[in-house]
Motif scaffolding. Structure first.
Motif: not given
Length: 316
Positions: A149-155, A160-180
């Motif tokens: 994964i290279k980018k986290i988009n706004r939507n 996902l109002n119940n989401l408590k944990r996000i784990d994106l370890t060891a991807n290629l993320i270089s850009e994350i939207h301000e409101d992600a």
């Protein structure tokens, strides 16, 4: 002698036959014996309709009167067909428009077929994904480690109002939207370590655990007062990011701060404590790691007076 025996047997058989009972003789009436079938006075003619009516009458009269009344008085009504039940997702939400195994991914497969869904947890580890897959609405824990994964988009995590944990370890993320992540009302743990992130987005105030170690935040990757309003934050890990300063202010709830292997060269006396209040004690912050930085902790002894433990780092 032989002749005598034959005479004796013949007499015995004759007496036995005479003693046997005489069967009733069947007497055939010869009056109609030789008359053709068409000239008989009472021909046997089978009427199917008449027999059917007779049977219906017999069966009808055999039913009790109460049952007859119920049959005759109750109108025939068509039973309504049962509506087809709406299939549900594994998490219990409606599957209309998304399939019983979750929403469709860009590969044409449902998320819960491409990944593994266990209750409210979705595991997408090591699947060579290059985007965040659409998640069931009741997902609470999402793991997508060791992907591309290279980018986290706004939507990507919208609604996902119940989401408590996000784990994106060891991807290629270089850009994350301000409101992600900002619009996630229950997000508590965010793990983004071992990526290529250069700018940390705005974070929700509900976070208790943040790990952005092994990224490329550098001098400008963390905005001023980025963690000020995170009043529930307990663990903050920003190791291996080439930071040249400690991000301030830090919330009072913080228990662990790991900043090792950066480029931090100085610290002020009010970084952790209040220089004008000698009675102030910061009991929660027990774990501070500054080892691997070009800083001499012995130069600022008053910076740790309010802490229960000294930071780990160079003293020379």
């Amino acid at each position: 002698m032989q002749t005598f025996v034959n005479i004796f047997l013949g007499c015995f058989i004759f007496e036995s036959i005479g003693a046997a009972p005489i069967a009733n003789t069947i007497i055939y009436d010869s009056e109609f014996y030789d008359i053709p079938l068409g000239e008989w006075p009472h021909p046997f003619v089978y009427d199917a309709n008449e027999q059917s009516d007779q049977l219906e009458t017999e069966f009808g009269t055999a039913l009790p009167s109460i049952i007859q009344e119920s049959y005759s008085s109750a109108p025939l009504t068509e039973e309504p067909e049962e509506e087809a039940s709406t299939p549900k997702l594994l998490d219990g939400s409606s599957a209309q428009g998304s399939g019983v195994l979750g929403p469709q991914t860009q590969d044409g497969l449902p998320t819960c077929l491409l990944c593994t869904c266990l209750g409210t947890t979705v595991y997408c580890d090591d699947h060579e994904l290059d985007v965040v897959p659409p998640l069931p609405k009741k997902t609470m824990y999402f793991y997508s480690r060791y992907n591309r994964i290279k980018k986290i988009n706004r939507n990507d995590f919208a609604n996902l109002n119940n989401l408590k944990r996000i784990d994106l370890t060891a991807n290629l993320i270089s850009e994350i939207h301000e409101d992600a992540f900002r619009r996630l009302p229950q997000l508590e743990e965010l793990v983004l370590c071992d990526n290529r992130i250069r700018q940390l987005p705005e974070l929700p105030s509900t976070l208790t655990f943040v790990d952005v170690s092994k990224n490329r935040l550098g001098h400008k990757g963390i905005r001023n007062e980025a963690f000020k309003d995170l009043h529930e934050l307990q663990h903050l890990y920003i190791t291996d990011n080439n930071l040249d300063h400690i991000p301030l202010p830090l919330p009072e709830s913080l228990q662990a701060l790991h900043l090792q292997n950066n480029n931090i060269q100085e610290m002020h006396e009010d970084t952790f404590c209040k220089t004008k209040d000698f009675t102030y004690v910061r009991r929660a912050l027990e774990d501070i790691r500054l080892d691997g930085n070009p800083i001499n902790l012995s130069k600022t002894p008053y910076a740790y007076m309010c802490l229960p433990r000294l930071p780990v780092g160079n003293l020379i």
